[in-house]
Design a protein around this motif. Structure first.
Motif, PDB file in Angstrom:
ATOM      1  N   LYS A 190       0.681  -1.208   0.042  1.00  0.00           N
ATOM      2  CA  LYS A 190      -0.161  -0.150  -0.013  1.00  0.00           C
ATOM      3  C   LYS A 190       0.854   1.255   0.025  1.00  0.00           C
ATOM      4  CE  LYS A 190      -2.918  -1.074   3.488  1.00  0.00           C
ATOM      5  NZ  LYS A 190      -3.915  -1.214   4.388  1.00  0.00           N
ATOM      6  N   LEU A 198       1.554   3.999  -3.147  1.00  0.00           N
ATOM      7  CA  LEU A 198       1.448   5.259  -3.003  1.00  0.00           C
ATOM      8  C   LEU A 198       2.618   6.089  -3.486  1.00  0.00           C
ATOM      9  CD1 LEU A 198       0.159   7.761  -1.432  1.00  0.00           C
ATOM     10  CD2 LEU A 198       1.348   6.954   0.688  1.00  0.00           C
ATOM     11  N   ASP A 242      -2.324   9.503  -4.921  1.00  0.00           N
ATOM     12  CA  ASP A 242      -2.633   8.369  -4.154  1.00  0.00           C
ATOM     13  C   ASP A 242      -2.758   7.389  -5.380  1.00  0.00           C
ATOM     14  OD1 ASP A 242      -2.994   6.289  -2.242  1.00  0.00           O
ATOM     15  OD2 ASP A 242      -3.756   7.862  -0.797  1.00  0.00           O
ATOM     16  N   SER A 271      -5.303   2.872  -1.831  1.00  0.00           N
ATOM     17  CA  SER A 271      -4.336   2.306  -0.744  1.00  0.00           C
ATOM     18  C   SER A 271      -4.881   2.259   0.377  1.00  0.00           C
ATOM     19  CB  SER A 271      -3.144   3.351  -1.051  1.00  0.00           C
ATOM     20  OG  SER A 271      -3.562   4.630  -0.349  1.00  0.00           O
TER      21      SER A 271
END
Length: 271
Positions: free
Chosen positions: A146, A150, A160, A174
């Protein structure tokens, strides 16, 4: 003057957590948690947080703590911190990971508070990245992807990342749930993903408000036909999304107002 550590304490199984308690958790990856925003020592959607913790414990460990135990830990953490705070409640096995010992024995609860948050202002531009989270229906720790994606999104000029699965369906972002609007109906992606507690509270309040909702497989080509998009998580019921990949998406104030109105309709209760 109190420092941030004393203002926002961490407790392990109801007692102040020491450095020795926390060191084994620093690199732990087999645990799950829920994130809660506390305002005036009250929270919204407590039942959804408890259900999340119970279901995830059953999936990970084959057993779960009683709701009364979890409520006691949450209540103690809220009482120990400021009236407004962010609270993370993590459940793990003190027997560690990479071992069968975690399949038995008592579970432990780490309750950690921090400053309250309402999320970024937005609107956000989301890069499209093909990714399917492992165990997507569980809010578990140790998900390096995640943050990795990002960073990749920011390097590409976005704010994002939005995830798309191998079937070409948008699932989630994310650390966010995605939600869309066609001008009349709220659309939730049909894909393997985490059902957020904010998502759950907004859904049931929209139902009570009589707002139509449906789940739909949302593809990139479908985006051009939609009137608005937003992201939500424990911080906020809605932040506008102005682009997903190369597709610009209109900002609809009425849609964001609707999401925030639904959240405000969820009663805030003491634990």
């Amino acid at each position: 003057m109190p420092n941030e550590t004393s203002l926002y304490p961490a407790a392990l199984n109801g007692r102040p957590a020491s450095a020795a308690d926390l060191i084994p958790l620093a690199f732990a990856g087999f645990a799950h948690f829920t994130a809660i925003q506390v305002r005036d020592r009250k929270i919204r959607g407590l039942d959804l947080h408890l259900k999340r913790l119970s279901n995830a414990s059953l999936a990970f460990f084959g057993r779960a703590l009683r709701d009364e135990q979890l409520r006691a830990h949450i209540r103690q953490a809220i009482d120990a911190g400021p009236a407004d705070q962010s609270l993370a409640v993590t459940v793990f096995s003190p027997d560690g990971e990479f071992t069968a010992d975690s399949m038995q024995g008592d579970l432990a609860v780490l309750a950690r508070s921090g400053p309250p948050s309402n999320g970024p202002k937005g609107p956000l531009r989301l890069a499209v990245i093909e990714h399917e989270r492992p165990h997507p229906t569980i809010k578990h720790v140790g998900e390096s992807s995640k943050t990795y994606y990002l960073h990749q999104a920011i390097r590409a000029g976005f704010d994002d990342a939005a995830f798309i699965d191998r079937q070409g369906h948008l699932s989630e972002a994310s650390i966010w749930n995605l939600v869309f609007w066609d001008g009349e109906t709220v659309i939730w992606p049909r894909a393997e993903m985490l059902t957020g507690t904010m998502m759950g509270t907004v859904q049931r309040q929209l139902e009570r408000l009589g707002v139509p909702q449906r789940r739909e497989e949302v593809t990139l080509s479908r985006l051009k036909d939609l009137s608005a998009a937003a992201v939500m998580n424990s911080w906020t019921p809605g932040i506008a999304v102005s682009a997903i990949g190369s597709t610009a998406i209109p900002e609809a104030k009425a849609f964001l107002d609707l999401l925030h109105r639904a959240h405000a309709a969820e009663p805030a209760k003491a634990v």
